[in-house]
Design an enzyme around this catalytic site. Sequence first.
Site, short mmCIF file in Angstrom:
data_model
loop_
_atom_site.label_atom_id
_atom_site.label_comp_id
_atom_site.label_asym_id
_atom_site.label_seq_id
_atom_site.Cartn_x
_atom_site.Cartn_y
_atom_site.Cartn_z
N ASP A 204 -47.61 56.27 47.59
CA ASP A 204 -47.05 56.09 46.91
C ASP A 204 -47.12 56.19 45.29
OD1 ASP A 204 -45.21 55.83 48.79
OD2 ASP A 204 -44.78 54.15 48.75
N LEU B 46 -36.77 54.78 53.00
CA LEU B 46 -35.78 53.30 52.57
C LEU B 46 -34.81 52.88 52.90
CD1 LEU B 46 -36.59 51.30 50.50
CD2 LEU B 46 -35.12 51.86 48.66
N PRO C 60 -49.32 53.15 50.58
CA PRO C 60 -50.37 53.80 50.23
C PRO C 60 -50.13 54.94 49.96
CG PRO C 60 -51.73 52.35 51.41
CD PRO C 60 -50.11 52.18 51.84
N LYS D 22 -45.09 72.49 52.57
CA LYS D 22 -44.04 73.03 52.05
C LYS D 22 -44.96 74.02 50.75
CE LYS D 22 -40.85 71.46 53.99
NZ LYS D 22 -39.76 72.07 55.20
N TYR E 228 -48.31 67.34 55.43
CA TYR E 228 -46.87 67.69 55.02
C TYR E 228 -46.51 68.59 53.68
CZ TYR E 228 -41.90 67.14 54.06
OH TYR E 228 -40.45 67.73 53.84
N SER F 289 -39.71 70.68 49.02
CA SER F 289 -40.14 69.41 49.04
C SER F 289 -40.31 68.58 47.14
CB SER F 289 -40.32 68.84 49.97
OG SER F 289 -40.32 67.42 49.06
N TYR G 82 -36.66 69.04 47.23
CA TYR G 82 -35.44 68.46 47.66
C TYR G 82 -36.58 66.73 47.46
CZ TYR G 82 -33.53 70.88 51.91
OH TYR G 82 -33.36 72.10 52.79
N PHE G 83 -35.09 66.32 46.39
CA PHE G 83 -35.85 65.26 46.15
C PHE G 83 -35.30 64.32 47.15
CE2 PHE G 83 -38.39 64.88 41.81
CZ PHE G 83 -37.99 66.59 41.34
N ASN G 84 -34.82 62.87 47.00
CA ASN G 84 -35.28 62.52 48.23
C ASN G 84 -33.46 62.48 49.06
OD1 ASN G 84 -37.02 61.67 46.43
ND2 ASN G 84 -37.36 59.12 48.32
N ARG H 164 -37.33 56.44 42.54
CA ARG H 164 -36.23 57.40 43.41
C ARG H 164 -35.24 58.79 42.77
NH1 ARG H 164 -41.57 56.87 43.62
NH2 ARG H 164 -42.90 56.60 45.78
N ASP I 156 -32.62 76.24 66.67
CA ASP I 156 -33.08 74.83 66.49
C ASP I 156 -34.21 73.98 68.08
OD1 ASP I 156 -33.51 71.40 66.04
OD2 ASP I 156 -32.02 71.91 64.46
C1 WQD Z 1 -39.00 55.52 48.97
C2 WQD Z 1 -39.10 54.41 47.57
C3 WQD Z 1 -40.86 53.33 48.64
C4 WQD Z 1 -39.77 52.05 52.56
C5 WQD Z 1 -41.22 60.81 51.68
C6 WQD Z 1 -41.37 61.78 51.52
C7 WQD Z 1 -40.66 63.03 51.06
C8 WQD Z 1 -39.63 63.14 51.90
C9 WQD Z 1 -38.66 62.08 51.46
C10 WQD Z 1 -39.26 64.74 53.53
C11 WQD Z 1 -40.49 54.18 47.08
C12 WQD Z 1 -40.33 52.21 48.52
C13 WQD Z 1 -39.91 52.47 51.27
C14 WQD Z 1 -39.97 50.59 52.62
C15 WQD Z 1 -40.19 50.76 50.79
N1 WQD Z 1 -39.72 63.11 53.34
N2 WQD Z 1 -40.18 51.47 50.07
N3 WQD Z 1 -40.05 49.91 51.45
O1 WQD Z 1 -41.83 58.36 49.94
O2 WQD Z 1 -40.29 58.92 47.75
O3 WQD Z 1 -40.27 60.19 50.40
O4 WQD Z 1 -39.26 60.83 51.67
O5 WQD Z 1 -39.02 65.01 54.68
O6 WQD Z 1 -41.69 64.07 51.42
O7 WQD Z 1 -42.90 61.40 50.39
O8 WQD Z 1 -39.14 58.19 49.96
O9 WQD Z 1 -37.89 56.65 51.59
O10 WQD Z 1 -40.39 56.40 52.20
O11 WQD Z 1 -39.12 55.09 50.19
O12 WQD Z 1 -39.74 49.75 49.58
O13 WQD Z 1 -39.88 50.37 53.95
O14 WQD Z 1 -38.69 53.04 49.13
O15 WQD Z 1 -42.63 52.55 48.32
O16 WQD Z 1 -40.72 53.56 46.00
P1 WQD Z 1 -40.43 59.13 49.29
P2 WQD Z 1 -39.28 56.80 50.93
#
Ligand code: WQD
Length: 339
Positions: free
Chosen positions: A295, A202, A293, A155, A151, A125, A179-181, A233, A31
């Site tokens: 999303d 989030l 933008p 992937k 990004y 991802s 991976y999902f979230n 999500r 790392d």
């Molecule tokens: C989740 C939900 C937002 C922040 C991203 C990357 C993905 C992966 C994970 C990898 C959405 C909403 C978010 C906030 C909000 N990355 N939100 N207020 O966009 O699904 O995925 O992270 O390394 O590749 O695209 O995750 O956690 O940013 O958002 O309302 O302050 O929360 O609109 O619906 P996302 P997220």
Amino acid sequence: MRVLLTGGAGYIGAHTAIALIEAGHDVLIIDDMSGTSVEAVRRVERITGATVPTLVADVRDVDALTAFVREHAPVDAVVHLAGLKAVGESVAEPVRYYDVNVGTSIALLKVMAAEGIHTIVFSSSATVYGTPEALPLTEDSPTGIDLANPYGKTKRIIEEIISDAAAADPQLRAVSLRYFNPVGAHPSGLIGEDPHGIPNNLMPFVSRVAIGALPEVAVFGSDYDTPDGTGLRDYIHVSDLASGHVAALEQASPGYEVYNLGTGEPVSVLELIAAFERASGRDIPRRVAPRRPGDVAATYADPAKAQRELGWSTRLTIDDACRDYWTWQTQNPNGYAGA
Ligand code: WQD
């Protein structure tokens, strides 16, 4: 197995190191510590009681990586997590993202071929699916639709490079995990996500609001075509995600396979905030803000293939993830820097 874990000091990497060690494997980490700290490795060692040889270097430094692999030969497999992961940053600095993410993967595949390592599990991802045509997403869902950011493209490109390498080498066992979230933290509170600056994702953002470091959560859009109007999500506890790597590694057979790692359960922004309020016992102020933008309204996994073929499924809930994230947050208000 003796497993080389690239990016093993990162958020997902440190949890994966713990899961591998707890499953009886030996772990080596490379790392560059650009997004994390050697403190994460120390804590992995504290939790597991294992010694984890660690090389602080860029994976693209083929000479350093080769020397490390030879020093610890035989290395049986690689779990490849090293890379840059900030979506917004990838739009601003695309060349750096292609250079680091793709360059790292190519260097690693070269070293694997030269040193006779025939197994790779790659951290991909769900972002490779772009805007979903239908939900839930299966591994056969189309990829690359409206891929809005470099990004996600890195992937997808790396998946293709690994797939081509497996097609050319009958000995290669290769798996991409979409991976999902990822959310949550190790239940000990010792290992967790350590985003620098204001978080983009989030749960880290919600947690900063809960602890009082930020004033309120901006809910990005409340007029989506979803039950409560906010984005859906598939939030997966990082410990479940980590165990998915162990299953993929242990089940990998010659060829190339892709698996979704998700829960299959969509959770809205408002539901996540409510779960975090329950876990923390704090009120979390929020206000509706414009859509962000890029999303999508909703994305979640069909995890059936991983259940069927890897014997893996998630065990932890969004409430578990909020509780564990909050433990980590309250015990480490300044992340690893406070250690
Ligand atoms: C989740 C939900 C937002 C922040 C991203 C990357 C993905 C992966 C994970 C990898 C959405 C909403 C978010 C906030 C909000 N990355 N939100 N207020 O966009 O699904 O995925 O992270 O390394 O590749 O695209 O995750 O956690 O940013 O958002 O309302 O302050 O929360 O609109 O619906 P996302 P997220």
